[in-house]
Design an enzyme around this catalytic site. Structure first.
Site, short mmCIF file in Angstrom:
data_model
loop_
_atom_site.label_atom_id
_atom_site.label_comp_id
_atom_site.label_asym_id
_atom_site.label_seq_id
_atom_site.Cartn_x
_atom_site.Cartn_y
_atom_site.Cartn_z
N HIS A 53 0.85 -1.19 0.00
CA HIS A 53 0.00 0.00 0.00
C HIS A 53 0.89 1.24 0.00
O HIS A 53 2.05 1.19 0.42
CB HIS A 53 -0.87 0.02 1.25
CG HIS A 53 -1.94 -1.01 1.28
ND1 HIS A 53 -3.06 -0.88 2.05
CD2 HIS A 53 -2.08 -2.18 0.61
CE1 HIS A 53 -3.85 -1.92 1.88
NE2 HIS A 53 -3.27 -2.74 1.01
N GLU A 55 0.96 3.74 1.96
CA GLU A 55 1.45 4.08 3.29
C GLU A 55 2.66 3.23 3.69
O GLU A 55 3.65 3.76 4.19
CB GLU A 55 0.35 3.88 4.35
CG GLU A 55 -0.89 4.70 4.13
CD GLU A 55 -2.00 3.99 3.37
OE1 GLU A 55 -3.17 4.20 3.72
OE2 GLU A 55 -1.69 3.22 2.43
N CYS A 83 -6.19 1.67 6.07
CA CYS A 83 -6.83 0.42 6.47
C CYS A 83 -6.21 -0.05 7.80
O CYS A 83 -5.28 0.57 8.33
CB CYS A 83 -6.63 -0.64 5.39
SG CYS A 83 -4.91 -1.19 5.20
N CYS A 86 -2.38 -0.67 7.55
CA CYS A 86 -1.61 0.56 7.49
C CYS A 86 -1.67 1.33 8.80
O CYS A 86 -0.68 1.92 9.23
CB CYS A 86 -2.07 1.42 6.32
SG CYS A 86 -1.67 0.65 4.73
#
Length: 155
Positions: A53, A55, A83, A86
């Protein structure tokens, strides 16, 4: 333009790069003392890894640049509410602040489904600011998925 908007615009540029690579258009930037330490965008499809992701990739880059896993004094700007995975990475890397654009009703863990560092007794909490350029951040996601659906209908 506020400081938060300035850095969110950089995150939006990253999100647009992701869209061009047929990745879900999420971008992230990590800043410390007015200096951009890292920028990244989703690369799950490209790298074939669910962990990639925006992040987590930005955190990885920032820790290398800072030469420490401890990102105290840093702010993460991300175009979509993080999410659970993360949010956990944010706690573990000790970021001081997270600024996000669009809320994520399905997966968001900084207020939508839960607020990880407030709902659970963890060893670190951080400041959260949501909705910065939220409409613009949501729009890039909406457009991306509308184009995907239209393409799938043609096939």
């Amino acid at each position: 333009m506020t400081t938060d908007e300035k850095y969110m615009r950089i995150a939006l540029k990253e999100a647009k790069k992701a869209a061009l690579e047929d990745e879900v258009p999420v971008g992230a930037v990590i800043v410390k003392d007015g200096v951009v330490l890292a920028r990244a965008h989703n690369k799950k499809e490209r790298n074939g890894c669910a962990l990639d992701h925006a992040e987590t990739l930005a955190i990885r880059k920032a820790t290398k640049k800072a030469d420490s896993w401890w990102l105290e004094g840093c702010t993460l700007y991300v175009t979509l509410e993080p999410c659970a995975m993360c949010a956990g990475a944010i706690v573990n890397s000790r970021l001081d602040r997270v600024v996000y654009g669009a809320k994520d009703a399905r997966f968001g863990f900084l207020g939508s489904l839960a607020t990880l560092d407030e709902d659970y007794p963890l060893n670190h909490s951080f400041e959260k600011t949501g909705g910065v350029l939220g409409e613009e951040c949501a729009s890039i996601l909406t457009s991306f998925f509308a184009a995907k659906r239209a393409k799938n209908k043609k096939n």
